[in-house]
Design an enzyme around this catalytic site. Structure first.
Site, mmCIF file in Angstrom:
data_model
loop_
_atom_site.group_PDB
_atom_site.id
_atom_site.type_symbol
_atom_site.label_atom_id
_atom_site.label_comp_id
_atom_site.label_asym_id
_atom_site.label_seq_id
_atom_site.Cartn_x
_atom_site.Cartn_y
_atom_site.Cartn_z
ATOM 1 N NE ARG A 191 3.912 -34.848 -20.720
ATOM 2 C CZ ARG A 191 3.711 -33.598 -20.795
ATOM 3 N NH1 ARG A 191 2.569 -32.884 -20.087
ATOM 4 N NH2 ARG A 191 4.319 -32.972 -21.749
ATOM 5 C CB THR A 197 -0.945 -41.094 -25.106
ATOM 6 O OG1 THR A 197 0.032 -41.453 -23.879
ATOM 7 C CG2 THR A 197 -0.774 -42.333 -25.985
ATOM 8 C CG ASP A 220 11.742 -32.066 -20.340
ATOM 9 O OD1 ASP A 220 12.015 -32.357 -18.974
ATOM 10 O OD2 ASP A 220 11.329 -33.127 -20.920
ATOM 11 C CG ASP A 243 15.069 -33.195 -21.336
ATOM 12 O OD1 ASP A 243 14.906 -34.332 -20.676
ATOM 13 O OD2 ASP A 243 14.646 -32.842 -22.465
#
Ligand code: PRP
Length: 211
Positions: free
Chosen positions: A104, A108, A201, A204
């Site tokens: 991603r 944006t 995340d 991560d």
């Protein structure tokens, strides 16, 4: 098109979900708990798979049994979806696996594809997409469109830990036919399109931060 949402309620999922949400959970434990959730979600998500009657010989007699009619295609979305792959393969050891890589864009929030390793023809195959996070829904929409391009028909099953209402809403505006299994429909996205309360995340927290 329909997007069916199944929030799977199970005490073991709730227990593991609390640990994956906890910011102090180390990556090794995070991966273990994610896999536990994956197994339990996969058990629910696979409930509708088609079986057919067979005969089986037990040590004592012959009796009726059932077997899966076709083997699904399991599609983890890199990277975070890898955290569900072992769970899916434990339950569906003969399933083929296709890989989609989507990152991603931080600004944006749009999906940037970088891997497409799917079987050539998905006609007649049940597709099961694995991605722990359904945030804006962009990565999932992109992935499912690739499946449809390869001939996937019918309902695509999606397995995620967390879904955001905004992502479900976006998918409901598309022509995709989806059945989403999740441990939680969370509150919302924040202004950086992270799920809140969320778990951070998922990539991560499994694999560390990429350079
Ligand atoms: C995260 C997550 C999903 C996607 C969800 O991946 O694992 O794939 O974002 O966001 P969306 O619904 O808004 O598209 P990310 O791009 O961070 O990559 P990673 O799995 O490699 O960390």
């Amino acid at each position: 098109m329909p997007v069916e949402l199944h929030v799977v309620e199970h005490p073991l999922i709730a227990d593991s979900l609390t640990r994956v949400r906890d910011k102090d959970t180390p990556n090794a434990i995070f991966r273990q708990e994610l896999e536990r959730i994956g197994i339990l979600l996969m058990a629910e998500a696979s409930r509708g798979l088609t079986t057919h009657a067979v005969r089986v010989q037990t040590p004592l007699t012959e009796t009726a049994g059932r077997q899966l009619t076709t083997q699904p295609i399991v599609v983890p979305v890199l990277r975070a979806g890898l955290g569900f792959l072992h769970a899916a393969q434990e339950l569906l050891p003969n399933a083929d696996v296709g890989f989609i890589g989507v990152a991603r864009d931080e600004n944006t929030h749009m999906p940037k594809p970088y891997v497409n390793k799917l079987p050539q023809n998905l006609a007649g195959r049940q597709c099961i997409v694995l991605d722990p996070m359904l945030a804006t829904g962009g990565s999932l929409e992109h992935t499912c469109r690739l499946l449809v391009e390869r001939g996937a028909t019918g309902t695509i099953i999606v397995v995620c830990v967390l879904a955001a209402p905004e992502g479900i809403e976006l998918l409901r505006k598309t022509d995709l036919d989806l059945s989403v299994y999740t441990a939680s429909l969370d509150e919302r996205l924040n202004d950086t399109a992270f799920i809140v309360p969320g778990l951070g995340d998922a990539g991560d927290r499994q694999f560390g931060s990429p350079a």
